[in-house]
Design a protein around this motif. Structure first.
Motif, PDB file in Angstrom:
ATOM      1  N   SER A 261      89.858 113.621  90.017  1.00  0.00           N
ATOM      2  CA  SER A 261      88.690 113.685  90.647  1.00  0.00           C
ATOM      3  C   SER A 261      88.776 113.143  91.575  1.00  0.00           C
ATOM      4  O   SER A 261      87.391 114.305  92.028  1.00  0.00           O
ATOM      5  CB  SER A 261      87.889 112.999  89.193  1.00  0.00           C
TER       6      SER A 261
ATOM      7  N   GLU B 119      79.309 106.525  82.371  1.00  0.00           N
ATOM      8  CA  GLU B 119      78.359 106.437  82.646  1.00  0.00           C
ATOM      9  C   GLU B 119      76.607 107.082  82.137  1.00  0.00           C
ATOM     10  O   GLU B 119      76.079 106.706  82.080  1.00  0.00           O
ATOM     11  CB  GLU B 119      78.012 105.270  83.801  1.00  0.00           C
TER      12      GLU B 119
ATOM     13  N   ARG C 134      88.337 116.104  82.565  1.00  0.00           N
ATOM     14  CA  ARG C 134      88.030 115.892  83.681  1.00  0.00           C
ATOM     15  C   ARG C 134      88.525 115.879  85.081  1.00  0.00           C
ATOM     16  O   ARG C 134      89.826 116.313  85.021  1.00  0.00           O
ATOM     17  CB  ARG C 134      87.121 114.474  84.289  1.00  0.00           C
TER      18      ARG C 134
ATOM     19  N   GLU D  55      78.731 110.515  87.363  1.00  0.00           N
ATOM     20  CA  GLU D  55      79.090 110.098  86.753  1.00  0.00           C
ATOM     21  C   GLU D  55      79.289 109.816  85.358  1.00  0.00           C
ATOM     22  O   GLU D  55      78.777 108.679  84.509  1.00  0.00           O
ATOM     23  CB  GLU D  55      79.956 108.227  86.821  1.00  0.00           C
TER      24      GLU D  55
ATOM     25  N   TYR E 207      81.360 116.340  87.671  1.00  0.00           N
ATOM     26  CA  TYR E 207      81.206 115.630  86.670  1.00  0.00           C
ATOM     27  C   TYR E 207      83.056 114.336  86.768  1.00  0.00           C
ATOM     28  O   TYR E 207      83.241 114.971  86.596  1.00  0.00           O
ATOM     29  CB  TYR E 207      81.409 115.981  85.140  1.00  0.00           C
ATOM     30  N   HIS E 208      82.145 113.305  87.503  1.00  0.00           N
ATOM     31  CA  HIS E 208      83.386 112.993  88.136  1.00  0.00           C
ATOM     32  C   HIS E 208      83.595 111.185  87.302  1.00  0.00           C
ATOM     33  O   HIS E 208      83.017 110.657  86.987  1.00  0.00           O
ATOM     34  CB  HIS E 208      82.980 112.614  89.212  1.00  0.00           C
ATOM     35  N   ASN E 209      85.062 110.802  87.740  1.00  0.00           N
ATOM     36  CA  ASN E 209      84.969 109.509  87.139  1.00  0.00           C
ATOM     37  C   ASN E 209      85.859 109.190  88.330  1.00  0.00           C
ATOM     38  O   ASN E 209      87.007 109.337  89.019  1.00  0.00           O
ATOM     39  CB  ASN E 209      86.314 109.873  86.227  1.00  0.00           C
ATOM     40  N   PRO E 210      85.963 107.848  89.743  1.00  0.00           N
ATOM     41  CA  PRO E 210      86.465 107.570  90.241  1.00  0.00           C
ATOM     42  C   PRO E 210      87.627 107.173  90.406  1.00  0.00           C
ATOM     43  O   PRO E 210      88.272 106.553  91.258  1.00  0.00           O
ATOM     44  CB  PRO E 210      85.009 106.479  91.140  1.00  0.00           C
TER      45      PRO E 210
END
Length: 141
Positions: A14, A35, A93, A32, A6-9
């Motif tokens: 992360s 979203e 995250r 993401e 479960y990523h946040n660029p």
């Protein structure tokens, strides 16, 4: 290996975690979460499987945590989950899920606990220059 992050660029921790997973030879399923947030059941399960309380899984920095009064100790876990689902930026995250377990990878090298040690060949350095794995792919403590 089946890996989900479960990523946040926009988050360095992360990104480092994602790079460590790839360094281990896995191409994870990347969600993401800002979203595509997890369902209530998925979020509660991830938190429990990581051995955390709901409060430990809430992100305070850079979120509306204080403005929403989430620091109120009288709030229930259900109320905190409701807030996290309404505003996913409140979900800390990155959460990573593998067959070896679930971790909130803060710091990013926490993901090493749920990836096979033999998968690492060679060094790994985080974006900020901190070495995490030595030349033999062994964790630097």
């Amino acid at each position: 290996m089946d890996v989900t992050i479960y990523h946040n660029p926009a988050c360095g921790t992360s990104r480092n975690t994602l790079d460590l997973i790839r360094h281990a030879g896995s191409e994870p399923t990347i969600i993401e979460y800002l979203e595509t947030p997890p369902t209530r059941e998925q979020l509660a399960t991830m938190i429990a499987n990581a051995g955390l309380t709901i409060r430990q899984a809430i992100r305070e920095k850079g979120t509306p945590y204080a403005e929403l009064g989430l620091d109120n100790p009288d709030l229930t876990d259900d109320q905190l989950l409701d807030a996290m689902l309404k505003d996913p930026i409140l979900i800390n995250r990155p959460f990573v899920i593998t067959p070896m377990g679930t971790r909130l990878a803060r710091p990013s090298e926490a993901v090493l606990d749920i990836l096979p040690a033999h998968a690492f060949n060679g060094p790994f350095t985080k974006e900020d220059g901190e070495r995490v794995l030595d030349d033999e792919g062994k964790r630097i403590v």
